[in-house]
Design an enzyme around this catalytic site. Structure first.
Site, PDB file in Angstrom:
ATOM      1  N   SER A  41       0.846  -1.193   0.000  1.00  0.00           N
ATOM      2  CA  SER A  41       0.000   0.000   0.000  1.00  0.00           C
ATOM      3  C   SER A  41       0.881   1.243   0.000  1.00  0.00           C
ATOM      4  CB  SER A  41      -0.897   0.006   1.244  1.00  0.00           C
ATOM      5  OG  SER A  41      -1.542   1.248   1.419  1.00  0.00           O
ATOM      6  N   TYR A  82      -2.620  -1.646  10.176  1.00  0.00           N
ATOM      7  CA  TYR A  82      -2.679  -1.762   8.715  1.00  0.00           C
ATOM      8  C   TYR A  82      -1.378  -1.307   8.076  1.00  0.00           C
ATOM      9  CZ  TYR A  82      -4.115  -1.014   3.888  1.00  0.00           C
ATOM     10  OH  TYR A  82      -4.187  -1.037   2.522  1.00  0.00           O
TER      11      TYR A  82
END
Length: 227
Positions: free
Chosen positions: A141, A154
């Site tokens: 990400s 995350y």
């Protein structure tokens, strides 16, 4: 890996995984799609079949090591895997939840986003090394460039996956195995639909899938977007 014949994709029932499956679907290509929701997964599989691909859809959780090992080895035995896309991932500790530091949510994110990736690549990694052929894709990400207090679990798991993919590249490139780490910004999906905070430069999943495919075809180590 410009024309992979056999591809395995986790988290293929929605979002980026679904878009990647549709991007690669074409006659003469086999897709092994995994996801937790068999209903949604079957819809994706049927859409890929309409584009001419041969598809199998399996309801599976990447956290289940034994089930993943059995599934992936069975797929590889019937259709020698050229491309593995470890896409499955979850969020849940961003926005208002970022300061809660909920232990159950944190452990679930680490189990899915980090250990789930290992459960995806290791069943076939040594076989790829013996064949000296294949390509592995890690879905990290834009949040994977550093730990973020706005999404602690995350972002940390995405940092781990980015670093591990980069490390493997240095080993596997000598064995003719490609490694690509994808670091997308905001992509419209079921996950981002839940976000209540601003998501600048958000793009459609189909556009993201096109960028990912082109990066894999060019054997790029790092694919980032929107920039």
């Amino acid at each position: 890996m410009r024309n992979p014949e056999s591809i395995l994709i986790t988290g293929a029932s929605s979002g980026i995984g679904e878009a990647i499956a549709l991007e690669y679907a074409k006659p003469g290509r086999y897709l092994a799609l995994g996801g937790r929701d068999l209903g949604r997964l079957d819809i994706v599989a049927n859409a890929c079949r309409k584009k001419g691909a041969s598809v199998s859809a399996t309801a599976i959780d990447v956290k289940d090591q034994k089930a993943m090992d059995k599934w992936i080895k069975a797929v590889d035995a019937l259709h020698m895997l050229d491309l593995i896309i470890a896409n499955a991932g979850i969020s849940g500790d961003s926005g208002k939840r970022s300061t809660c530091l909920n232990e159950l949510i944190t452990r679930d994110i680490f189990a899915t986003n980090a250990i789930g990736v290992l459960n995806t690549i290791f069943p076939v990694l040594q076989k790829m090394r013996k064949r000296k052929r294949g390509h592995i894709v890690f879905l990290s990400s834009a949040a994977g460039f550093r730990g973020l207090s706005s999404a602690p679990a995350y972002s940390s798991t995405k940092v781990m996956i980015k670093a591990y993919g980069e490390a493997l590249h240095g080993i596997l490139c000598k064995e003719n195995i490609g490694v690509t780490v994808v670091c997308p910004g905001f992509v419209k999906s079921r996950l981002t639909d839940k976000n209540s905070f601003p998501m600048p430069f958000i793009i459609n999943a189909s556009i993201a899938a096109q960028k990912i495919r082109r990066g894999i075809e060019k054997n790029k180590l790092l694919v980032t977007f929107p920039w």
